[in-house]
Design a protein around this motif. Structure first.
Motif, PDB file in Angstrom:
ATOM      1  N   PRO A 145       0.650  -1.291  -0.131  1.00 35.78           N
ATOM      2  CA  PRO A 145      -0.140  -0.354  -0.017  1.00 35.78           C
ATOM      3  C   PRO A 145       0.973   1.149  -0.129  1.00 35.78           C
ATOM      4  O   PRO A 145       1.473   1.435   0.470  1.00 35.78           O
ATOM      5  CB  PRO A 145      -1.023   0.011   0.843  1.00 35.78           C
ATOM      6  N   ILE A 146       0.844   1.698  -1.030  1.00 32.98           N
ATOM      7  CA  ILE A 146       1.562   3.142  -0.693  1.00 32.98           C
ATOM      8  C   ILE A 146       0.114   4.546  -0.209  1.00 32.98           C
ATOM      9  O   ILE A 146      -0.816   4.935  -0.926  1.00 32.98           O
ATOM     10  CB  ILE A 146       1.379   4.229  -2.087  1.00 32.98           C
ATOM     11  N   ASP A 147       0.436   4.761   0.047  1.00 34.41           N
ATOM     12  CA  ASP A 147       0.128   6.035   1.418  1.00 34.41           C
ATOM     13  C   ASP A 147      -0.725   7.086   0.770  1.00 34.41           C
ATOM     14  O   ASP A 147       0.594   7.749  -0.141  1.00 34.41           O
ATOM     15  CB  ASP A 147       0.094   6.422   2.378  1.00 34.41           C
ATOM     16  N   LEU A 148      -1.765   7.942   0.414  1.00 38.69           N
ATOM     17  CA  LEU A 148      -2.083   9.295   0.185  1.00 38.69           C
ATOM     18  C   LEU A 148      -0.955  10.076   0.432  1.00 38.69           C
ATOM     19  O   LEU A 148      -0.103  10.713   1.450  1.00 38.69           O
ATOM     20  CB  LEU A 148      -3.622   9.623   0.234  1.00 38.69           C
ATOM     21  N   PRO A 149      -0.508  11.234  -0.248  1.00 41.27           N
ATOM     22  CA  PRO A 149      -0.101  12.425  -0.559  1.00 41.27           C
ATOM     23  C   PRO A 149      -0.804  13.445   0.431  1.00 41.27           C
ATOM     24  O   PRO A 149      -1.636  13.947   0.556  1.00 41.27           O
ATOM     25  CB  PRO A 149      -0.354  13.468  -1.744  1.00 41.27           C
ATOM     26  N   CYS A 150      -0.112  13.665   1.340  1.00 43.73           N
ATOM     27  CA  CYS A 150      -0.283  15.313   1.934  1.00 43.73           C
ATOM     28  C   CYS A 150       0.050  16.605   1.130  1.00 43.73           C
ATOM     29  O   CYS A 150       1.000  16.609   0.555  1.00 43.73           O
ATOM     30  CB  CYS A 150       0.954  15.814   3.376  1.00 43.73           C
ATOM     31  N   THR A 151      -0.832  16.986   0.629  1.00 44.87           N
ATOM     32  CA  THR A 151      -1.490  17.802   0.282  1.00 44.87           C
ATOM     33  C   THR A 151      -1.337  19.683   0.698  1.00 44.87           C
ATOM     34  O   THR A 151      -1.433  20.564  -0.605  1.00 44.87           O
ATOM     35  CB  THR A 151      -2.574  17.492  -0.916  1.00 44.87           C
ATOM     36  N   TYR A 152      -0.938  19.691   1.825  1.00 51.82           N
ATOM     37  CA  TYR A 152      -0.843  20.622   2.387  1.00 51.82           C
ATOM     38  C   TYR A 152       0.448  20.979   3.033  1.00 51.82           C
ATOM     39  O   TYR A 152       1.540  19.794   2.726  1.00 51.82           O
ATOM     40  CB  TYR A 152      -1.354  20.466   3.523  1.00 51.82           C
ATOM     41  N   ARG A 153       1.442  22.429   2.502  1.00 54.31           N
ATOM     42  CA  ARG A 153       2.444  22.491   2.318  1.00 54.31           C
ATOM     43  C   ARG A 153       3.092  22.729   3.720  1.00 54.31           C
ATOM     44  O   ARG A 153       4.355  22.838   3.947  1.00 54.31           O
ATOM     45  CB  ARG A 153       2.907  23.627   1.267  1.00 54.31           C
ATOM     46  N   SER A 154       2.404  23.060   4.784  1.00 55.14           N
ATOM     47  CA  SER A 154       3.128  23.347   5.880  1.00 55.14           C
ATOM     48  C   SER A 154       3.677  21.618   6.203  1.00 55.14           C
ATOM     49  O   SER A 154       3.048  20.845   6.748  1.00 55.14           O
ATOM     50  CB  SER A 154       1.295  23.177   6.881  1.00 55.14           C
ATOM     51  N   PRO A 155       4.603  22.279   7.027  1.00 54.01           N
ATOM     52  CA  PRO A 155       5.427  20.583   7.676  1.00 54.01           C
ATOM     53  C   PRO A 155       5.084  20.790   8.748  1.00 54.01           C
ATOM     54  O   PRO A 155       5.131  19.445   9.346  1.00 54.01           O
ATOM     55  CB  PRO A 155       7.067  21.640   7.931  1.00 54.01           C
ATOM     56  N   ALA A 156       4.292  21.406   9.302  1.00 55.63           N
ATOM     57  CA  ALA A 156       3.098  20.206  10.788  1.00 55.63           C
ATOM     58  C   ALA A 156       2.118  19.874  10.390  1.00 55.63           C
ATOM     59  O   ALA A 156       1.926  18.873  11.186  1.00 55.63           O
ATOM     60  CB  ALA A 156       2.490  22.034  11.951  1.00 55.63           C
ATOM     61  N   THR A 157       1.760  20.138   9.332  1.00 60.89           N
ATOM     62  CA  THR A 157       0.886  19.032   8.674  1.00 60.89           C
ATOM     63  C   THR A 157       1.194  18.448   8.423  1.00 60.89           C
ATOM     64  O   THR A 157       0.484  17.033   8.759  1.00 60.89           O
ATOM     65  CB  THR A 157      -0.040  19.879   7.643  1.00 60.89           C
ATOM     66  N   LEU A 158       2.343  18.051   7.900  1.00 60.95           N
ATOM     67  CA  LEU A 158       2.909  17.069   7.070  1.00 60.95           C
ATOM     68  C   LEU A 158       3.186  16.043   8.581  1.00 60.95           C
ATOM     69  O   LEU A 158       3.064  14.919   8.181  1.00 60.95           O
ATOM     70  CB  LEU A 158       4.260  17.217   6.574  1.00 60.95           C
ATOM     71  N   ASP A 159       4.085  16.971   9.511  1.00 62.87           N
ATOM     72  CA  ASP A 159       4.536  15.371  10.519  1.00 62.87           C
ATOM     73  C   ASP A 159       3.565  14.922  11.202  1.00 62.87           C
ATOM     74  O   ASP A 159       3.539  14.331  11.892  1.00 62.87           O
ATOM     75  CB  ASP A 159       5.068  16.508  11.319  1.00 62.87           C
ATOM     76  N   HIS A 160       1.781  15.627  11.163  1.00 68.43           N
ATOM     77  CA  HIS A 160       0.839  15.170  11.817  1.00 68.43           C
ATOM     78  C   HIS A 160       0.631  14.262  11.023  1.00 68.43           C
ATOM     79  O   HIS A 160       0.086  12.933  11.399  1.00 68.43           O
ATOM     80  CB  HIS A 160      -0.223  15.976  11.930  1.00 68.43           C
ATOM     81  N   ASP A 161       0.377  14.416  10.000  1.00 69.62           N
ATOM     82  CA  ASP A 161       0.428  13.297   8.573  1.00 69.62           C
ATOM     83  C   ASP A 161       1.156  11.714   8.869  1.00 69.62           C
ATOM     84  O   ASP A 161       0.310  10.908   8.572  1.00 69.62           O
ATOM     85  CB  ASP A 161       0.206  13.730   7.681  1.00 69.62           C
ATOM     86  N   LEU A 162       1.855  12.386   8.968  1.00 68.54           N
ATOM     87  CA  LEU A 162       2.740  11.413   9.245  1.00 68.54           C
ATOM     88  C   LEU A 162       3.354  10.436  10.320  1.00 68.54           C
ATOM     89  O   LEU A 162       3.101   8.724  10.517  1.00 68.54           O
ATOM     90  CB  LEU A 162       4.631  11.587   9.020  1.00 68.54           C
ATOM     91  N   ALA A 163       1.913  10.615  11.375  1.00 66.05           N
ATOM     92  CA  ALA A 163       2.526  10.271  12.415  1.00 66.05           C
ATOM     93  C   ALA A 163       1.383   9.264  12.225  1.00 66.05           C
ATOM     94  O   ALA A 163       1.218   7.896  12.314  1.00 66.05           O
ATOM     95  CB  ALA A 163       2.395  11.046  13.466  1.00 66.05           C
TER      96      ALA A 163
END
Length: 305
Positions: free
Chosen positions: A202-220
């Motif tokens: 499975p390949i997870d969906l992309p984080c389409t927000y550019r905020s590093p904090a949002t990406l960190d939350h998405d990766l968690a």
């Protein structure tokens, strides 16, 4: 047109396939940025990232990109259009570049994937590629596709990976998008379970927000659910994804220390509970970290030999 180069970053851990970076098919500068990044897989996009009038020249650029990716140890893939649209022309233009995988957007029926399988077989025969070499990656972008996922993944033995989309899926669901992403958590969980159950990656969906904090939350969330591969649409997100999906030496040391303490606790057969008590889920997480770290070390050792 971009020429084949050998000066880009070498991908020691590309076989982990942690990051699948999408780049517009017609933009040579985006190709160069992907090659200069540390992404494991470069996916040249001929669908929504490339205007129809740019597709003929983009196919030529993609053939060069695939050669460059191969030279630095990255995997090279292409997202084509649906076969009933420009898909056949896309394959004709890019298959001499020998992509490792071909992405099919908006996968919703087994018939779509069977048609692509047959077209790939014909192209492989024409271009001297070993039969079955080219993987198919269905992209799940709708409620209909997600509901039929099991039948889609069984449509062809070429399907060894599957990717979940974000924005088109959210639109299909009628979901209101938020940086927290709670509206897509069920879809991610179901996608992960069904894809793994079918023996695919499975390949997870992309984080389409550019905020590093949002990406960190998405990766968690991705880590918590169990993903080990993720799509990216911004090159600056690659290193953060790698940090999330690649245990460091310090991570491995901490995991080993926790596992040693858990074993000592078990050997003592203690029933005393205190703030230092280690539960089985923590020990299981530590084992997974050590397994992942060992795999990364083995790949590095093999590359250095």
């Amino acid at each position: 047109m971009m020429q084949t180069m050998t000066t880009h970053r070498t991908r020691t851990l590309a076989a982990l396939q942690r990051t699948w970076l999408f780049v517009p098919g017609a933009r040579s500068e985006a190709h160069a940025a992907a090659l200069d990044s540390s992404c494991d897989v470069i996916v040249a996009d001929l669908e929504e990232m490339t205007a129809p009038h740019d597709r003929p020249s983009a196919r030529e650029r993609i053939v060069a990109l695939l050669a460059n990716a191969r030279a630095c140890g990255a995997f090279g893939a292409v997202r084509i259009n649906r076969m009933e649209e420009d898909g056949a022309a896309d394959l004709e233009g890019i298959m001499r570049g020998r992509p490792d995988a071909v992405f099919l957007p908006h996968a919703e029926t087994p018939e779509q994937l069977i048609a692509l399988d047959m077209a790939l077989g014909e192209c492989e025969a024409r271009f001297g590629i070993a039969p079955g070499t080219t993987a198919i990656v269905p992209t799940i972008e709708s409620a209909r596709g997600l509901a039929r996922l099991a039948s889609l993944l069984a449509a062809s033995p070429r399907i060894r990976y599957c990717m979940l989309a974000s924005e088109d899926l959210a639109a299909s669901l009628g979901a209101r998008r938020t940086p927290q992403g709670d509206e897509l958590r069920y879809a991610r969980s179901r996608f992960l379970i069904e894809t793994l159950g079918a023996g695919c990656r499975p390949i997870d969906l992309p984080c389409t927000y550019r905020s590093p904090a949002t990406l960190d939350h998405d990766l968690a969330i991705a880590q918590q659910l169990g993903f080990r591969s993720k799509c990216a649409v911004f090159v600056e997100q690659v290193d953060a994804i790698h940090r999330a999906f690649t245990p460091s030496a310090c991570d491995a040391q901490a995991a080993q220390a926790l596992l040693d303490a858990f074993r000592a606790q078990s050997a003592a057969a203690s029933s005393r509970f205190d703030e230092n008590w280690i539960d089985a889920p923590e020990a299981n997480n530590a084992r997974r970290i050590l397994e992942r770290h060992a795999l990364g070390q083995r790949l590095q050792d093999e590359r250095n030999q």
